[in-house]
Design an enzyme around this catalytic site. Structure first.
Site, short mmCIF file in Angstrom:
data_model
loop_
_atom_site.label_atom_id
_atom_site.label_comp_id
_atom_site.label_asym_id
_atom_site.label_seq_id
_atom_site.Cartn_x
_atom_site.Cartn_y
_atom_site.Cartn_z
N PRO A 17 0.82 -0.98 -0.07
CA PRO A 17 -0.46 -0.22 -0.57
C PRO A 17 0.64 1.26 -0.02
CG PRO A 17 -1.05 -1.21 1.14
CD PRO A 17 0.51 -2.35 1.37
N ARG A 64 1.60 -10.80 5.43
CA ARG A 64 3.30 -11.25 5.28
C ARG A 64 3.52 -10.68 7.07
NH1 ARG A 64 5.05 -10.35 0.60
NH2 ARG A 64 7.30 -10.77 1.29
N LYS A 109 2.40 6.91 4.09
CA LYS A 109 2.24 5.54 4.35
C LYS A 109 1.93 5.42 5.49
CE LYS A 109 5.00 4.47 0.39
NZ LYS A 109 6.13 3.36 -0.09
#
Length: 274
Positions: A2, A110, A58
């Site tokens: 993302p 992950r 982010k």
């Protein structure tokens, strides 16, 4: 991973789902994700109300009663809200249970995502310590400061844009798109860029990320928003993941190389290295 548009889209979705909710308990199944002292994290979160949501680069920000929860989604992080008992899911690692019976679940295949809890007064210092650049907006992203930083660096322009110091929020997908639109080869040393090229990169960074936010981000593999919906920006990509296809601008075949360990897509005609 993302990037800014995807995180912004998640932020806007969560605003509609969890603002005003009071946390009753927290359940952590993968403690390594929590970068604050674990006992403090578990002690401080119950009774906090989610007052608002925010984003910096982010990083996803949960503004609580007297704390800020900083969440980085890394490669595969996702949030899902369930108004009642949520289903049992393999990759669900953190559960925020609310007093009204709802649950916010953080999932991460992950397990690279992170969470930290800070007092609001330390937030600016936190991002300064991360050397995080300005937001990619007209008011924050100063062209002259950007040009001056480029002039001091021998880094390839793609690697430089990815390190988050020049401007916050760019990742592999959107750097490729920005450089294609600006017609700059991704391996060009930053200090070799002309004023016109630097201006084009600056302007296209704002334009590409703005468009991607409007389109709800890019769904390449697994990204979805807080409602489980795909983004549509991938339909507007001109170069990323287009290896072997014709450049829509000149007809030359798009190539892919490795640059700084990242798969990099470009047009060898529109984006000349020399």
């Amino acid at each position: 991973m993302p990037e800014l548009p995807e995180v912004e889209t998640v932020c806007r979705g969560l605003e509609k789902l969890i603002i005003g909710k009071k946390i009753s308990s927290i359940e952590i199944r993968y403690p390594k994700m929590i970068k604050t002292d674990l006992e403090e994290f578990q002690r401080e979160l119950p009774s906090q109300i989610i007052e608002s949501m925010g984003r910096r680069g982010k990083y996803l920000l949960f503004y609580l009663t007297d704390k800020v929860l900083i969440s980085h989604l890394r490669m595969e992080g996702k949030y899902f809200y369930y108004p009642d008992q949520g289903p049992e899911r393999k990759h669900a690692h953190v559960f925020f249970h609310f007093e009204d019976g709802g649950t916010l679940v953080y999932e991460d295949v992950r397990k690279f995502g992170t969470m930290e809890l800070l007092v609001p007064d330390l937030l600016d210092a936190y991002f300064i310590s991360k050397k995080l650049g300005p937001e990619p907006s007209e008011q924050d992203f100063d062209l002259q400061v950007f040009q001056a930083a480029l002039a001091k660096s021998k880094k390839p322009i793609k690697s430089h844009l990815l390190d988050q110091t020049l401007v916050a929020g760019l990742g592999n997908i959107y750097v490729d798109e920005v450089l294609w639109r600006a017609q700059v080869h991704p391996a060009r040393p930053s200090q070799t860029l002309t004023a016109e090229e630097a201006t084009a990169i600056h302007d296209q960074t704002i334009a590409v990320l703005g468009q991607a936010v409007e389109k709800g981000g890019s769904t390449i593999r697994t990204y979805t928003n807080a409602f489980g919906e795909d983004g549509s920006m991938q339909d507007f990509h001109q170069v990323y993941d287009k290896t072997g296809q014709e450049c829509v601008r000149c007809g030359t075949i798009i190539e892919k190389i490795q640059l700084g360990g990242r798969g990099t897509h470009f047009c060898p005609n529109c984006q000349r290295r020399d």
